[in-house]
Design a protein around this motif. Structure first.
Motif, PDB file in Angstrom:
ATOM      1  N   TYR A  26       0.837  -1.206   0.000  1.00 42.28           N
ATOM      2  CA  TYR A  26       0.000   0.000   0.000  1.00 42.28           C
ATOM      3  C   TYR A  26       0.871   1.255   0.000  1.00 42.28           C
ATOM      4  N   ARG A  27       0.472   2.238  -0.818  1.00 44.95           N
ATOM      5  CA  ARG A  27       1.180   3.529  -0.900  1.00 44.95           C
ATOM      6  C   ARG A  27       0.256   4.632  -0.389  1.00 44.95           C
ATOM      7  N   ARG A  41       1.821  -1.998   4.452  1.00 49.34           N
ATOM      8  CA  ARG A  41       0.794  -2.353   5.429  1.00 49.34           C
ATOM      9  C   ARG A  41       1.349  -2.291   6.855  1.00 49.34           C
ATOM     10  N   GLU A  42       2.638  -2.607   7.019  1.00 47.00           N
ATOM     11  CA  GLU A  42       3.226  -2.598   8.360  1.00 47.00           C
ATOM     12  C   GLU A  42       3.172  -1.201   8.977  1.00 47.00           C
ATOM     13  N   VAL A  95      -9.249   9.193  -0.468  1.00 40.53           N
ATOM     14  CA  VAL A  95      -9.463   8.686  -1.829  1.00 40.53           C
ATOM     15  C   VAL A  95      -8.551   7.484  -1.947  1.00 40.53           C
ATOM     16  N   MET A  96      -9.142   6.312  -2.238  1.00 36.85           N
ATOM     17  CA  MET A  96      -8.351   5.089  -2.243  1.00 36.85           C
ATOM     18  C   MET A  96      -8.567   4.289  -3.513  1.00 36.85           C
ATOM     19  N   GLY A  97      -7.461   3.755  -4.013  1.00 37.78           N
ATOM     20  CA  GLY A  97      -7.517   2.807  -5.114  1.00 37.78           C
ATOM     21  C   GLY A  97      -7.707   1.418  -4.535  1.00 37.78           C
ATOM     22  N   TRP A 105      -3.510   2.072  -2.840  1.00 35.63           N
ATOM     23  CA  TRP A 105      -2.977   3.414  -2.636  1.00 35.63           C
ATOM     24  C   TRP A 105      -4.055   4.254  -1.976  1.00 35.63           C
ATOM     25  N   GLY A 106      -3.609   5.312  -1.300  1.00 33.60           N
ATOM     26  CA  GLY A 106      -4.551   6.214  -0.669  1.00 33.60           C
ATOM     27  C   GLY A 106      -4.011   7.623  -0.631  1.00 33.60           C
TER      28      GLY A 106
END
Length: 133
Positions: A26-27, A41-42, A95-97, A105-106
Motif C-alpha cells: 500500500y502507498r 501495510r506494516e 481517496v483510495m484505489g 494506494w490512498g
C-alpha cells in the motif's frame, strides 16, 4: 465497500481487520503534508496501533462515500478522547484505489478539527498576501 469495513474495524479497535483492508505494498500520500507519505501495510499497523492505544474510545463516522471504478472516496469524522483527556477530532476525505478488496494506494485529506481558528476573511487575506495599492 472498503470504507465501511474500515469504519467497523476502527470502531472495534480491531487492528488485524483494519490492516487487512490494505495491500502489503500500500502507498499512502497526504498531498497537503508531503513528508507524511509512506509505503506498506506494516506502517499502517504502526500508525493505527498508536491511535487505538492513545485514543481508547476512538470512533469513526462515515459521512459520505462515492465509488467510480476502482476508486473509492470517503468523508470521515474520527473522534474520541486521548489518554491525557484532550480531545481527538479529525475530519476530511480519503481517496483510495481498490484492488481485490484491498487499498493499494490512498490519498488522505484529513486534518485535526480547528475549534477557534481565524475566520474566512483573515484566512483569505493570509493566503492571498498583502494587498497591492
Amino acid at each position: 465497500m472498503l470504507a465501511e469495513r474500515l469504519r467497523q474495524a476502527i470502531d472495534a479497535h480491531d487492528l488485524e481487520a483494519f490492516t487487512g483492508c490494505f495491500a502489503p505494498d500500500y502507498r499512502s500520500a497526504q498531498p497537503a503534508h508531503l513528508a507524511r507519505a509512506f509505503t506498506g501495510r506494516e506502517q499502517v499497523g504502526r500508525n493505527w496501533s498508536a491511535l487505538f492505544r492513545q485514543v481508547p474510545d476512538l470512533r469513526a463516522e462515515l459521512l459520505a462515500t462515492a465509488v467510480a471504478g476502482d476508486v473509492e472516496w470517503a468523508e470521515w469524522h474520527w473522534h474520541g478522547t486521548r489518554l491525557d483527556g484532550s480531545p481527538f477530532d479529525m475530519r476530511g476525505v480519503t481517496v483510495m484505489g481498490i484492488h481485490a478488496g484491498e487499498a493499494t494506494w490512498g490519498h488522505l485529506y484529513l486534518e485535526e478539527t480547528e475549534q477557534n481558528g481565524e475566520g474566512i476573511d483573515a484566512t483569505v487575506h493570509r493566503l492571498s498576501g498583502p494587498a497591492l495599492d
